[in-house]
Design a protein around this motif. Sequence first.
Motif, PDB file in Angstrom:
ATOM      1  N   SER A 100    -130.693  83.040  76.476  1.00  0.00           N
ATOM      2  CA  SER A 100    -129.601  82.637  77.355  1.00  0.00           C
ATOM      3  C   SER A 100    -128.916  83.915  77.856  1.00  0.00           C
ATOM      4  O   SER A 100    -128.269  84.621  77.093  1.00  0.00           O
ATOM      5  CB  SER A 100    -128.624  81.752  76.583  1.00  0.00           C
ATOM      6  OG  SER A 100    -127.567  81.362  77.411  1.00  0.00           O
ATOM      7  N   ASN A 101    -129.095  84.212  79.129  1.00  0.00           N
ATOM      8  CA  ASN A 101    -128.630  85.469  79.712  1.00  0.00           C
ATOM      9  C   ASN A 101    -127.169  85.358  80.156  1.00  0.00           C
ATOM     10  O   ASN A 101    -126.857  84.714  81.144  1.00  0.00           O
ATOM     11  CB  ASN A 101    -129.523  85.839  80.898  1.00  0.00           C
ATOM     12  CG  ASN A 101    -129.182  87.178  81.488  1.00  0.00           C
ATOM     13  OD1 ASN A 101    -128.231  87.829  81.097  1.00  0.00           O
ATOM     14  ND2 ASN A 101    -129.969  87.601  82.463  1.00  0.00           N
ATOM     15  N   HIS A 102    -126.283  86.010  79.431  1.00  0.00           N
ATOM     16  CA  HIS A 102    -124.852  86.016  79.746  1.00  0.00           C
ATOM     17  C   HIS A 102    -124.450  87.370  80.338  1.00  0.00           C
ATOM     18  O   HIS A 102    -123.430  87.945  79.959  1.00  0.00           O
ATOM     19  CB  HIS A 102    -124.034  85.713  78.491  1.00  0.00           C
ATOM     20  CG  HIS A 102    -124.292  84.352  77.946  1.00  0.00           C
ATOM     21  ND1 HIS A 102    -123.600  83.240  78.365  1.00  0.00           N
ATOM     22  CD2 HIS A 102    -125.199  83.919  77.036  1.00  0.00           C
ATOM     23  CE1 HIS A 102    -124.060  82.178  77.727  1.00  0.00           C
ATOM     24  NE2 HIS A 102    -125.030  82.567  76.921  1.00  0.00           N
ATOM     25  N   THR A 103    -125.289  87.897  81.233  1.00  0.00           N
ATOM     26  CA  THR A 103    -124.977  89.134  81.942  1.00  0.00           C
ATOM     27  C   THR A 103    -124.942  88.845  83.432  1.00  0.00           C
ATOM     28  O   THR A 103    -125.242  87.730  83.859  1.00  0.00           O
ATOM     29  CB  THR A 103    -126.034  90.235  81.667  1.00  0.00           C
ATOM     30  OG1 THR A 103    -127.266  89.878  82.309  1.00  0.00           O
ATOM     31  CG2 THR A 103    -126.269  90.436  80.178  1.00  0.00           C
ATOM     32  N   ALA A 104    -124.620  89.852  84.222  1.00  0.00           N
ATOM     33  CA  ALA A 104    -124.528  89.681  85.670  1.00  0.00           C
ATOM     34  C   ALA A 104    -125.830  90.034  86.387  1.00  0.00           C
ATOM     35  O   ALA A 104    -125.879  90.019  87.611  1.00  0.00           O
ATOM     36  CB  ALA A 104    -123.389  90.537  86.210  1.00  0.00           C
ATOM     37  N   SER A 105    -126.890  90.369  85.653  1.00  0.00           N
ATOM     38  CA  SER A 105    -128.160  90.682  86.298  1.00  0.00           C
ATOM     39  C   SER A 105    -129.317  90.128  85.472  1.00  0.00           C
ATOM     40  O   SER A 105    -129.138  89.731  84.324  1.00  0.00           O
ATOM     41  CB  SER A 105    -128.311  92.188  86.493  1.00  0.00           C
ATOM     42  OG  SER A 105    -128.357  92.840  85.248  1.00  0.00           O
TER      43      SER A 105
END
Length: 118
Positions: free
Chosen positions: A78-83
């Motif tokens: 689960s990608n909780h970054t801006a990229s």
Amino acid sequence: MRLRHTLGAALGALALMVAVPTSAHADNGYLAYKYGDPLFPKKAKNGTYPDNLTMPETVCIEIPEVENKPLQFAWAPSNHTASYLYVFTEEECLGVKTKVEAGQKLGNNIKFKSIYQP
């Protein structure tokens, strides 16, 4: 006339410095995932960098909970970054590569051992 052009150029340079991040490869956030017993999984936030997913462009991050454990994987990234970033089925960013877009959560069928953010 020159003063106006000089002042405009200086303001433009200042605006550019403020708008561009200090590192093109730094990104606040984290990668969440599951690991361990599939019936009672544990949850983690990208182990190596718990508060920030900040990686130089040439670094592959190993998932510490499954590192050097041949039959164990992390799953459900689960990608909780801006990229975007990539997860790999093998250590050292080898094997099958899966792209995880910013804000995207993938299901339990995505298994991985390492991550890389370009």
